[in-house]
Motif scaffolding. Structure first.
Motif, PDB file in Angstrom:
ATOM      1  N   LYS A 229      36.031  37.956  12.787  1.00  0.00           N
ATOM      2  CA  LYS A 229      36.941  38.114  13.921  1.00  0.00           C
ATOM      3  C   LYS A 229      36.108  38.034  15.199  1.00  0.00           C
ATOM      4  CE  LYS A 229      40.703  40.924  15.646  1.00  0.00           C
ATOM      5  NZ  LYS A 229      41.660  41.967  15.314  1.00  0.00           N
ATOM      6  N   MET A 230      36.646  37.380  16.193  1.00  0.00           N
ATOM      7  CA  MET A 230      35.947  37.188  17.452  1.00  0.00           C
ATOM      8  C   MET A 230      36.500  38.173  18.486  1.00  0.00           C
ATOM      9  SD  MET A 230      35.737  33.647  19.613  1.00  0.00           S
ATOM     10  CE  MET A 230      34.624  32.844  18.484  1.00  0.00           C
ATOM     11  N   VAL A 231      35.617  38.888  19.157  1.00  0.00           N
ATOM     12  CA  VAL A 231      36.003  39.779  20.239  1.00  0.00           C
ATOM     13  C   VAL A 231      35.481  39.164  21.528  1.00  0.00           C
ATOM     14  CG1 VAL A 231      35.781  42.076  21.232  1.00  0.00           C
ATOM     15  CG2 VAL A 231      35.911  41.807  18.748  1.00  0.00           C
ATOM     16  N   VAL A 232      36.371  38.886  22.453  1.00  0.00           N
ATOM     17  CA  VAL A 232      36.010  38.260  23.714  1.00  0.00           C
ATOM     18  C   VAL A 232      36.103  39.310  24.820  1.00  0.00           C
ATOM     19  CG1 VAL A 232      36.533  36.402  25.336  1.00  0.00           C
ATOM     20  CG2 VAL A 232      36.902  36.056  22.885  1.00  0.00           C
ATOM     21  N   ILE A 233      34.982  39.524  25.504  1.00  0.00           N
ATOM     22  CA  ILE A 233      34.956  40.472  26.616  1.00  0.00           C
ATOM     23  C   ILE A 233      35.418  39.736  27.859  1.00  0.00           C
ATOM     24  CG2 ILE A 233      33.485  41.925  28.046  1.00  0.00           C
ATOM     25  CD1 ILE A 233      31.631  42.185  25.587  1.00  0.00           C
ATOM     26  N   VAL A 234      36.442  40.274  28.502  1.00  0.00           N
ATOM     27  CA  VAL A 234      36.994  39.639  29.707  1.00  0.00           C
ATOM     28  C   VAL A 234      37.156  40.678  30.809  1.00  0.00           C
ATOM     29  CG1 VAL A 234      38.181  37.755  28.523  1.00  0.00           C
ATOM     30  CG2 VAL A 234      39.342  39.913  28.830  1.00  0.00           C
ATOM     31  N   ASP A 235      37.184  40.178  32.033  1.00  0.00           N
ATOM     32  CA  ASP A 235      37.440  41.080  33.159  1.00  0.00           C
ATOM     33  C   ASP A 235      38.954  41.191  33.359  1.00  0.00           C
ATOM     34  OD1 ASP A 235      38.191  38.729  34.454  1.00  0.00           O
ATOM     35  OD2 ASP A 235      36.330  38.583  35.588  1.00  0.00           O
ATOM     36  N   ASN A 236      39.370  41.699  34.449  1.00  0.00           N
ATOM     37  CA  ASN A 236      40.794  41.937  34.675  1.00  0.00           C
ATOM     38  C   ASN A 236      41.440  40.887  35.570  1.00  0.00           C
ATOM     39  OD1 ASN A 236      41.558  44.581  33.314  1.00  0.00           O
ATOM     40  ND2 ASN A 236      39.595  45.042  34.261  1.00  0.00           N
TER      41      ASN A 236
ATOM     42  N   ASN B  35      29.550  42.540  31.474  1.00  0.00           N
ATOM     43  CA  ASN B  35      29.954  41.312  30.801  1.00  0.00           C
ATOM     44  C   ASN B  35      28.750  40.384  30.622  1.00  0.00           C
ATOM     45  OD1 ASN B  35      31.283  39.107  29.783  1.00  0.00           O
ATOM     46  ND2 ASN B  35      32.906  39.140  31.316  1.00  0.00           N
ATOM     47  N   PRO B  36      28.370  40.076  29.371  1.00  0.00           N
ATOM     48  CA  PRO B  36      27.200  39.220  29.133  1.00  0.00           C
ATOM     49  C   PRO B  36      27.288  37.845  29.793  1.00  0.00           C
ATOM     50  CG  PRO B  36      27.905  40.254  27.095  1.00  0.00           C
ATOM     51  CD  PRO B  36      28.951  40.566  28.124  1.00  0.00           C
ATOM     52  N   ILE B  37      28.479  37.289  29.952  1.00  0.00           N
ATOM     53  CA  ILE B  37      28.586  35.952  30.536  1.00  0.00           C
ATOM     54  C   ILE B  37      28.127  35.937  31.987  1.00  0.00           C
ATOM     55  CG2 ILE B  37      30.987  36.049  31.331  1.00  0.00           C
ATOM     56  CD1 ILE B  37      29.297  33.069  29.605  1.00  0.00           C
ATOM     57  N   GLU B  38      28.223  37.062  32.679  1.00  0.00           N
ATOM     58  CA  GLU B  38      27.757  37.119  34.068  1.00  0.00           C
ATOM     59  C   GLU B  38      26.254  36.871  34.142  1.00  0.00           C
ATOM     60  OE1 GLU B  38      29.660  37.094  36.624  1.00  0.00           O
ATOM     61  OE2 GLU B  38      31.537  37.579  35.604  1.00  0.00           O
TER      62      GLU B  38
ATOM     63  N   LEU C 239      41.098  36.759  16.737  1.00  0.00           N
ATOM     64  CA  LEU C 239      40.659  36.902  18.129  1.00  0.00           C
ATOM     65  C   LEU C 239      41.221  38.163  18.761  1.00  0.00           C
ATOM     66  CD1 LEU C 239      39.341  35.355  20.633  1.00  0.00           C
ATOM     67  CD2 LEU C 239      41.667  34.669  21.146  1.00  0.00           C
ATOM     68  N   LYS C 240      40.368  38.862  19.496  1.00  0.00           N
ATOM     69  CA  LYS C 240      40.799  40.050  20.233  1.00  0.00           C
ATOM     70  C   LYS C 240      40.163  40.013  21.611  1.00  0.00           C
ATOM     71  CE  LYS C 240      40.578  45.114  20.107  1.00  0.00           C
ATOM     72  NZ  LYS C 240      39.823  45.512  21.262  1.00  0.00           N
ATOM     73  N   LEU C 241      40.954  40.284  22.639  1.00  0.00           N
ATOM     74  CA  LEU C 241      40.418  40.391  23.996  1.00  0.00           C
ATOM     75  C   LEU C 241      40.067  41.849  24.265  1.00  0.00           C
ATOM     76  CD1 LEU C 241      42.793  38.113  26.122  1.00  0.00           C
ATOM     77  CD2 LEU C 241      40.672  37.518  24.950  1.00  0.00           C
ATOM     78  N   ASP C 242      38.876  42.078  24.772  1.00  0.00           N
ATOM     79  CA  ASP C 242      38.416  43.418  25.116  1.00  0.00           C
ATOM     80  C   ASP C 242      38.226  43.442  26.637  1.00  0.00           C
ATOM     81  OD1 ASP C 242      37.554  45.996  24.905  1.00  0.00           O
ATOM     82  OD2 ASP C 242      35.594  45.507  24.044  1.00  0.00           O
ATOM     83  N   PHE C 243      39.044  44.238  27.331  1.00  0.00           N
ATOM     84  CA  PHE C 243      39.027  44.258  28.785  1.00  0.00           C
ATOM     85  C   PHE C 243      38.004  45.249  29.320  1.00  0.00           C
ATOM     86  CE2 PHE C 243      43.113  42.553  27.643  1.00  0.00           C
ATOM     87  CZ  PHE C 243      43.240  41.483  28.514  1.00  0.00           C
ATOM     88  N   LEU C 244      37.233  44.792  30.282  1.00  0.00           N
ATOM     89  CA  LEU C 244      36.253  45.649  30.944  1.00  0.00           C
ATOM     90  C   LEU C 244      36.957  46.578  31.923  1.00  0.00           C
ATOM     91  CD1 LEU C 244      33.504  43.042  31.849  1.00  0.00           C
ATOM     92  CD2 LEU C 244      33.323  44.872  30.173  1.00  0.00           C
ATOM     93  N   PRO C 245      36.319  47.699  32.243  1.00  0.00           N
ATOM     94  CA  PRO C 245      36.873  48.537  33.309  1.00  0.00           C
ATOM     95  C   PRO C 245      36.841  47.749  34.629  1.00  0.00           C
ATOM     96  CG  PRO C 245      35.090  49.659  32.154  1.00  0.00           C
ATOM     97  CD  PRO C 245      35.121  48.259  31.650  1.00  0.00           C
ATOM     98  N   PRO C 246      37.733  48.061  35.550  1.00  0.00           N
ATOM     99  CA  PRO C 246      37.733  47.347  36.832  1.00  0.00           C
ATOM    100  C   PRO C 246      36.383  47.453  37.547  1.00  0.00           C
ATOM    101  CG  PRO C 246      39.700  48.698  36.614  1.00  0.00           C
ATOM    102  CD  PRO C 246      38.804  49.047  35.466  1.00  0.00           C
TER     103      PRO C 246
ATOM    104  N   TRP D 211      44.922  35.893  35.007  1.00  0.00           N
ATOM    105  CA  TRP D 211      45.217  35.008  33.884  1.00  0.00           C
ATOM    106  C   TRP D 211      44.825  35.614  32.538  1.00  0.00           C
ATOM    107  CZ3 TRP D 211      42.156  33.654  38.036  1.00  0.00           C
ATOM    108  CH2 TRP D 211      40.784  33.749  37.847  1.00  0.00           C
ATOM    109  N   HIS D 212      43.965  36.619  32.523  1.00  0.00           N
ATOM    110  CA  HIS D 212      43.623  37.278  31.263  1.00  0.00           C
ATOM    111  C   HIS D 212      44.756  38.194  30.783  1.00  0.00           C
ATOM    112  CE1 HIS D 212      39.116  36.873  32.450  1.00  0.00           C
ATOM    113  NE2 HIS D 212      39.573  35.768  31.896  1.00  0.00           N
ATOM    114  N   HIS D 213      45.595  38.643  31.709  1.00  0.00           N
ATOM    115  CA  HIS D 213      46.690  39.560  31.392  1.00  0.00           C
ATOM    116  C   HIS D 213      48.064  38.879  31.389  1.00  0.00           C
ATOM    117  CE1 HIS D 213      44.415  43.335  31.541  1.00  0.00           C
ATOM    118  NE2 HIS D 213      43.748  42.820  32.542  1.00  0.00           N
ATOM    119  N   ALA D 214      48.100  37.581  31.551  1.00  0.00           N
ATOM    120  CA  ALA D 214      49.364  36.873  31.741  1.00  0.00           C
ATOM    121  C   ALA D 214      50.314  37.049  30.554  1.00  0.00           C
ATOM    122  CB  ALA D 214      49.103  35.389  31.969  1.00  0.00           C
TER     123      ALA D 214
END
Length: 153
Positions: free
Chosen positions: A63-70, A103-106, A90-97, A73-76
């Motif tokens: 299973k893939m967990v994707v870390i996303v910000d807020n 977030n590793p992608i940063e 697939l699961k989206l894991d939302f970061l705190p505001p 379009w992530h919450h649409a």
């Protein structure tokens, strides 16, 4: 920059307008594989297209967990049915505001800027794209650079 008074001021070249390209990206923290997708703009539809590309890169049976910000379009609401359909892979894991440092992608974006764009002049956007896409191609497969950069401690 300091210039002696007897010298003529240098002429610095710069692009006459601000142009941009949007890039979705994800990095696998286990092995450093990088997946990206160029888009004209960010919205729920383009994000869904990126997620569809991303799940094709997951390891079989995992299973893939994707870390996303807020971002909006992530919450649409438009994404909910698609995410529900793919919830087993697939699961989206939302970061705190206001916490992009988590977030590793940063880290990948920062390294990309340092390697490809800092102290370089690109007269046209296409030249910038070539430099960045060449770097992304180097990271397409498992690599130590991104693995060490994004490893979870």
């Amino acid at each position: 920059m300091w210039i002696p008074p007897e010298d003529v001021d240098p002429v610095l070249l710069h692009a006459p307008t601000r142009k941009s390209v949007s890039v979705f990206g994800a990095v696998c923290v286990n092995d450093g594989r990088f997946v990206s997708r160029l888009e004209k703009k960010f919205n729920a539809s383009t994000f869904q297209t990126f997620l569809a590309k991303l799940i094709r890169h997951r390891r079989r049976g995992r299973k893939m967990v994707v870390i996303v910000d807020n971002a909006r379009w992530h919450h649409a609401k438009q994404l909910k049915p698609w995410l529900n359909k793919h919830r087993d892979v697939l699961k989206l894991d939302f970061l705190p505001p206001y916490s992009p440092d988590l977030n590793p992608i940063e880290r990948v974006w920062k390294l990309t800027r340092r390697l490809c764009t800092h102290n370089r002049y690109f007269p046209v956007l296409d030249e910038l794209l070539v430099a960045v896409l060449y770097q992304f191609e180097q990271w397409k497969y498992s690599n130590e650079t991104l693995h060490k950069l994004c490893a979870i401690i």
